[in-house]
Structure formats: structure tokens, C-alpha cells
Design an enzyme around this catalytic site. Structure first.
Site, PDB file in Angstrom:
ATOM      1  CD  GLU A   5      -1.187  -0.061   3.709  1.00 29.80           C
ATOM      2  OE1 GLU A   5      -1.455  -1.115   4.288  1.00 29.80           O
ATOM      3  OE2 GLU A   5      -1.651   1.036   4.024  1.00 29.80           O
ATOM      4  CB  CYS A  34      -2.497  -4.549   6.394  1.00 28.67           C
ATOM      5  SG  CYS A  34      -1.872  -3.026   7.062  1.00 28.67           S
ATOM      6  CB  THR A  61       1.430   1.771  15.439  1.00 30.62           C
ATOM      7  OG1 THR A  61       0.853   2.841  14.690  1.00 30.62           O
ATOM      8  CG2 THR A  61       0.799   1.729  16.803  1.00 30.62           C
ATOM      9  CB  SER A 113      -8.386   1.370  12.866  1.00 27.51           C
ATOM     10  OG  SER A 113      -7.387   1.542  13.850  1.00 27.51           O
ATOM     11  CG  HIS A 136      -2.529  -6.908  10.242  1.00 21.91           C
ATOM     12  ND1 HIS A 136      -1.279  -6.568   9.766  1.00 21.91           N
ATOM     13  CD2 HIS A 136      -3.176  -5.729  10.455  1.00 21.91           C
ATOM     14  CE1 HIS A 136      -1.188  -5.252   9.688  1.00 21.91           C
ATOM     15  NE2 HIS A 136      -2.327  -4.717  10.104  1.00 21.91           N
ATOM     16  CE  LYS A 180      -6.270  -2.765  22.038  1.00 21.91           C
ATOM     17  NZ  LYS A 180      -7.393  -2.191  22.753  1.00 21.91           N
TER      18      LYS A 180
HETATM   19  P1  HMG Z   1      -3.517   6.110  21.795  1.00 23.17           P
HETATM   20  O1  HMG Z   1      -4.765   6.897  21.920  1.00 23.17           O
HETATM   21  O2  HMG Z   1      -2.248   6.857  21.777  1.00 23.17           O
HETATM   22  O3  HMG Z   1      -3.348   5.051  22.934  1.00 23.17           O
HETATM   23  O4  HMG Z   1      -3.636   5.272  20.438  1.00 23.17           O
HETATM   24  P2  HMG Z   1      -4.381   4.601  24.070  1.00 23.17           P
HETATM   25  O5  HMG Z   1      -4.618   5.694  25.002  1.00 23.17           O
HETATM   26  O6  HMG Z   1      -5.559   3.928  23.443  1.00 23.17           O
HETATM   27  O7  HMG Z   1      -3.468   3.519  24.806  1.00 23.17           O
HETATM   28  C1  HMG Z   1      -3.085   2.364  24.145  1.00 23.17           C
HETATM   29  C2  HMG Z   1      -3.086   1.238  25.160  1.00 23.17           C
HETATM   30  O8  HMG Z   1      -2.057   1.478  26.110  1.00 23.17           O
HETATM   31  C3  HMG Z   1      -4.381   1.119  25.949  1.00 23.17           C
HETATM   32  O9  HMG Z   1      -4.618  -0.265  26.138  1.00 23.17           O
HETATM   33  C4  HMG Z   1      -4.029   1.766  27.290  1.00 23.17           C
HETATM   34  O10 HMG Z   1      -4.798   1.298  28.363  1.00 23.17           O
HETATM   35  C5  HMG Z   1      -2.582   1.319  27.421  1.00 23.17           C
HETATM   36  P3  HMG Z   1      -5.944  -0.968  25.524  1.00 23.17           P
HETATM   37  O11 HMG Z   1      -7.087  -0.311  26.135  1.00 23.17           O
HETATM   38  O12 HMG Z   1      -5.872  -0.660  24.022  1.00 23.17           O
HETATM   39  O13 HMG Z   1      -5.769  -2.387  25.832  1.00 23.17           O
HETATM   40  N1  HMG Z   1      -1.779   2.129  28.342  1.00 23.17           N
HETATM   41  C6  HMG Z   1      -0.907   1.617  29.231  1.00 23.17           C
HETATM   42  N2  HMG Z   1      -0.568   0.338  29.500  1.00 23.17           N
HETATM   43  C7  HMG Z   1       0.392   0.126  30.473  1.00 23.17           C
HETATM   44  N3  HMG Z   1       0.981   1.152  31.160  1.00 23.17           N
HETATM   45  C8  HMG Z   1       0.652   2.427  30.916  1.00 23.17           C
HETATM   46  C9  HMG Z   1      -0.318   2.716  29.910  1.00 23.17           C
HETATM   47  N4  HMG Z   1      -0.860   3.845  29.408  1.00 23.17           N
HETATM   48  C10 HMG Z   1      -1.753   3.483  28.449  1.00 23.17           C
HETATM   49  N5  HMG Z   1       1.258   3.411  31.581  1.00 23.17           N
HETATM   50  C11 HMG Z   1      -3.562   3.644  18.731  1.00 23.17           C
HETATM   51  C12 HMG Z   1      -3.281   3.944  20.201  1.00 23.17           C
HETATM   52  C13 HMG Z   1      -3.213   2.203  18.437  1.00 23.17           C
HETATM   53  C14 HMG Z   1      -5.051   3.899  18.425  1.00 23.17           C
HETATM   54  C15 HMG Z   1      -2.699   4.606  17.857  1.00 23.17           C
HETATM   55  O14 HMG Z   1      -1.343   4.307  18.053  1.00 23.17           O
HETATM   56  C16 HMG Z   1      -2.990   4.517  16.372  1.00 23.17           C
HETATM   57  O15 HMG Z   1      -3.863   5.212  15.855  1.00 23.17           O
HETATM   58  N6  HMG Z   1      -2.253   3.642  15.591  1.00 23.17           N
HETATM   59  C17 HMG Z   1      -2.467   3.455  14.153  1.00 23.17           C
HETATM   60  C18 HMG Z   1      -3.718   2.675  13.849  1.00 23.17           C
HETATM   61  C19 HMG Z   1      -3.604   1.181  14.125  1.00 23.17           C
HETATM   62  O16 HMG Z   1      -2.533   0.635  14.250  1.00 23.17           O
HETATM   63  N7  HMG Z   1      -4.769   0.494  14.154  1.00 23.17           N
HETATM   64  C20 HMG Z   1      -4.791  -0.930  14.380  1.00 23.17           C
HETATM   65  C21 HMG Z   1      -6.011  -1.597  13.761  1.00 23.17           C
HETATM   66  S1  HMG Z   1      -6.203  -1.161  12.042  1.00 23.17           S
HETATM   67  C22 HMG Z   1      -5.021  -2.156  11.222  1.00 23.17           C
HETATM   68  O17 HMG Z   1      -4.511  -3.072  11.768  1.00 23.17           O
HETATM   69  C23 HMG Z   1      -4.691  -1.777   9.821  1.00 23.17           C
HETATM   70  C24 HMG Z   1      -3.383  -1.035   9.624  1.00 23.17           C
HETATM   71  O18 HMG Z   1      -2.291  -1.908   9.774  1.00 23.17           O
HETATM   72  C25 HMG Z   1      -3.358  -0.344   8.265  1.00 23.17           C
HETATM   73  C26 HMG Z   1      -3.685  -1.173   7.016  1.00 23.17           C
HETATM   74  O19 HMG Z   1      -4.513  -2.067   6.985  1.00 23.17           O
HETATM   75  O20 HMG Z   1      -3.093  -0.799   5.999  1.00 23.17           O
HETATM   76  C27 HMG Z   1      -3.210   0.085  10.631  1.00 23.17           C
END
Ligand code: HMG
Length: 389
Positions: free
Chosen positions: A79, A111, A152, A201, A233, A242
Site C-alpha cells: 500500500e 494490509c 505503531t 480501526s 496481522h 486484543k
Molecule cells: P492512543 O490513543 O495513543 O493510545 O492510540 P491509548 O490511550 O488507546 O493507549 C493504548 C493502550 O495502552 C491502551 O490499552 C491503554 O490502556 C494502554 P488498551 O485499552 O488498548 O488495551 N496504556 C498503558 N498500559 C500500560 N501502562 C501504561 C499505559 N498507558 C496506556 N502506563 C492507537 C493507540 C493504536 C489507536 C494509535 O497508536 C494509532 O492510531 N495507531 C495506528 C492505527 C492502528 O494501528 N490500528 C490498528 C487496527 S487497524 C489495522 O490493523 C490496519 C493497519 O495496519 C493499516 C492497514 O490495513 O493498511 C493500521
């Protein structure tokens, strides 16, 4: 007939940024990155390694005198392709010296591209068992400095040959797919960084996983207990966890423990590389093959592919006699261990050196890039690649 993955190879460039360093620089608790996201290191991609160069560096590791002339289908899933018209697979064919009589093209669906390629290749080899296919998933995952997606990022390429009587894994005839028009992650034509609705996502990923695994088990008259491990993935490794946690309550405690153990084996490499979009699922498969201590020949592995936008697919694979390969594992560890650790400011500089879409012609300095294939720049709007051998 048995058709599946015969060989698998991986490439990621020679640089990484440590996630504790990044957390400190962003005033975040390191445990958010290490545990909450599940990443310890992130691959940093220099501008001399684009999708095509990384794909060639991964593929060259699995080509030999035995399979080279049999490859008559070359599919690049990406992609983050390098041209809006010409496919990266044609460059790949040339760089690798593969047959001019091979069909070569590129597939895009976020992906999911490499999985689409594998399914197509499987059907092709079923019809032409004396031939093989080369399928590569290669990408640079970029969101940008100080964005929620920054933790990420990553990049690299996974190359696989699909053949009859495969060494590694026989692929299931059936799979379950689910798709829908979803704006969870996308990259408009004028951007080098993806746009993402991160939490949405995550939700869609989990929903598609549950839908496709349940549909697969039901339509193939199987139980979750028939699967010895699941690979996901892994955009970041907590995402797979998760997904897994969604279905763990469906099995007893002993099975939960064993699926969790196999999951740990499947995320060893991705923790150190980050997202490589199309290749990520197959990096987790490679990690499982190399790092699991309990799996044996004949075991069934569940495989969940997800591409934003969105397409999900669940299928299975049966481990074959050559699934363990100590040389492959040693090379993999050497590649990861020998990378240079960048400071956060060095990482930011490298990220910002990524060529702009309107950069015109330019020449890159490749002397510090030790990889066999490099991207050397653009001359008269034509991309220039180099093979050191
Ligand atoms: P965020 O808002 O920065 O993080 O975004 P958060 O506040 O949701 O925290 C993440 C996790 O850390 C949470 O755990 C918190 O509780 C934990 P969860 O509730 O998710 O289990 N946390 C802690 N844990 C331990 N000690 C601490 C602490 N503080 C917080 N002190 C997000 C996170 C992944 C949304 C962001 O990084 C993002 O937008 N990433 C890009 C999108 C992505 O990867 N999406 C995945 C699904 S989509 C997909 O897989 C397709 C993709 O690969 C693209 C394609 O297909 O081409 C992305």
C-alpha cells in the site's frame, strides 16, 4: 494436492529507534509503549530502502537454483507502492533476474494485499503444480512525528514462495472473508503519511476477526480447540492480543494458556520491527515458526488477515516437515541484533528525509546502506535501483 508456503524470508533496514527513548521524548510513560502498545523497538526506514528495494532484499534470501526457474507468477502486495501505474513487481522481476515469461503485478488493499496474493498464488499452483509463485508484502508504515500512530510505525518486507508439496505450511482450501466500506485508515494520493481513526480501526479489526473466525470454524465444521496457534496481522502487537482475548473465553483454561504462549512466540519479531502493513501477518507467522517450542508437524494454525478500509480474511495452514529452520532463525536474529540504534532526533531526521511526492530528480547517497539492493534516486522521473552483486 498440498499447496502452500515453501519458503519465507524477511528484510528490514539497518536502523531502529528504541521505544523507551521515544516514550521519554514524547513525555509518555514507557509502559504505555512497551505493554499498552506492545512494542519495544521500531524499524526506521532510510530513504535508500523503498518498497521495491526491501522486497528484493527479502526475496533474494529464498531464491535458489531449484525454485528460480519455476517462478512464473510474481505478486507484490503493497500500500506504499512507488508508482501510480507501473507495478513494483516488474522492477522486482528485473532486479531478481526472474523469468520474463512470469506474470508480474501489484495488489493493493491496505494490509491485506499479501494475503490476496497468497490466495491467488495458491489457486495458480493448484492448476499448475510444476510452477511456483513469489509473493512479497513490502511497506513503509508512516504516520509522522508526534502523532498517535507514531508508536505503531515500522517497515520491511516478507517474501514467500508458494509451491506444491511445500516445506513449511500447507494452506487450507477454504477461507472466510468479510469486507465493508469503512474509513478507519486511508492515504489520499497527495500524502506520504496515512490518515487514521485509530480507536475505530481497533474496533473494526476485532469485529472482523470474530466474524471471520466464527464463520470459518462453523462452515468447516471445526472447533477452536482444533487450532494449535493463531497468527494475526500485527499493526502493533497488543492488537493481536486484543483479538485473541475476544475468543479465549470460548475454550478452557489450559487451552487459553497454550494459545497465549503461542501468541507470545508469534510477536517476538514484530515487537522489534513495528508495523510493516502487508507483511506484518507473515512476520508474525515467521516469528511463530522460529520461536514456538511446542508446535509439531501436522499442527493447524489459524491465520487472520486484516486490511483497513476494510477487508478481513481467516484461513488455516498445516505445518509441514520443514517448518523449523535454525539457519533462517539465526539469520533473522543477526539481522535484528546488528541494527544501529538511532537517537530520537536521528530517527526524526531520517523520517523527514523521506522524499516528497514532488521531489523531482535526485540522487541518494547509498554508501552507508549495506543491503544488497538499494534505491539510488530518480533520474528523468525514472526510479533507479542498484544490486551490489
Ligand atoms: P492512543 O490513543 O495513543 O493510545 O492510540 P491509548 O490511550 O488507546 O493507549 C493504548 C493502550 O495502552 C491502551 O490499552 C491503554 O490502556 C494502554 P488498551 O485499552 O488498548 O488495551 N496504556 C498503558 N498500559 C500500560 N501502562 C501504561 C499505559 N498507558 C496506556 N502506563 C492507537 C493507540 C493504536 C489507536 C494509535 O497508536 C494509532 O492510531 N495507531 C495506528 C492505527 C492502528 O494501528 N490500528 C490498528 C487496527 S487497524 C489495522 O490493523 C490496519 C493497519 O495496519 C493499516 C492497514 O490495513 O493498511 C493500521
Amino acid at each position: 494436492m498440498n499447496v502452500g508456503i515453501d519458503k519465507i524470508g524477511f528484510f528490514t533496514p539497518n536502523y531502529y529507534v528504541d521505544m523507551v527513548d521515544l516514550a521519554h521524548a514524547r513525555n509518555d510513560d514507557p509502559n504505555k509503549y512497551l505493554i499498552g502498545i506492545g512494542q519495544t523497538e521500531q524499524a526506521v526506514i532510510p530513504n535508500t530502502q523503498d518498497t521495491v528495494a526491501m522486497a528484493a532484499n527479502a526475496a533474494v534470501q529464498i531464491l535458489d537454483d531449484d525454485n528460480r526457474d519455476k517462478i512464473s507468477l510474481i505478486i507484490l502486495g503493497t500500500e506504499t507502492g512507488i508508482d501510480n501505474s507501473k507495478s513494483g513487481a516488474i522492477y522486482l522481476q528485473n532486479l531478481l533476474g526472474l523469468s520474463r515469461h512470469a506474470r508480474a503485478f501489484e495488489i493493493k488493499q491496505a494490509c491485506y494485499g499479501a494475503t490476496a496474493g497468497i490466495q491467488m498464488a495458491k489457486d495458480f499452483v493448484n492448476l499448475h503444480p510444476d510452477q511456483q509463485a513469489l509473493v512479497v508484502g513490502a511497506d513503509v508504515a508512516r504516520y509522522g512525528v508526534e502523532t498517535p500512530g507514531e508508536v505503531t510505525q515500522g517497515g520491511g518486507a516478507v517474501a514467500m514462495t508458494i509451491a506444491a508439496n511445500p516445506e513449511i505450511m500447507k494452506l487450507s482450501k477454504n477461507s472466510s472473508v468479510y469486507s465493508d466500506d469503512i474509513m478507519d485508515f486511508w492515504r489520499p494520493m497527495d500524502r506520504t503519511e496515512a490518515l487514521v481513526d485509530g480507536h475505530y480501526s481497533n474496533d473494526i479489526y476485532q469485529q472482523f476477526f470474530v466474524k471471520t473466525i466464527h464463520d470459518y470454524l462453523e462452515t468447516n465444521d471445526m472447533q477452536l480447540t482444533d487450532l494449535q496457534a493463531l497468527v494475526f496481522h500485527l499493526p502493533y502487537t497488543k492488537m493481536g492480543l486484543k483479538g485473541l482475548r475476544e475468543i479465549l473465553p470460548e475454550v478452557d483454561e489450559a487451552k487459553q494458556k497454550s494459545l497465549l504462549n503461542e501468541f507470545e512466540a508469534s510477536r517476538v519479531y514484530s515487537k522489534r520491527v513495528g508495523n510493516l502493513y502487508t507483511g506484518s501477518l507473515y512476520l508474525s507467522l515467521l516469528s511463530l515458526l522460529d520461536n514456538s517450542t511446542d508446535l509439531k508437524v501436522g499442527d493447524q494454525i489459524g491465520i487472520f488477515s486484516y486490511g483497513s478500509g476494510a477487508q478481513g480474511e481467516f484461513y488455516t495452514g498445516e505445518l509441514q516437515a520443514g517448518f523449523k529452520n535454525p539457519i533462517r532463525k539465526a539469520n533473522m536474529e543477526k539481522m535484528l541484533d546488528s541494527r544501529t540504534r538511532l537517537s530520537v532526533s536521528e530517527y526524526e531526521t531520517m523520517l523527514n528525509q523521506w522524499p516528497k511526492l514532488d521531489a523531482g530528480d535526485y540522487t541518494l547517497d547509498v554508501k552507508n546502506d549495506k543491503a544488497e539492493f538499494t534505491f539510488n534516486g530518480v533520474s528523468e522521473s525514472k526510479r533507479q535501483y542498484q544490486s551490489k552483486n
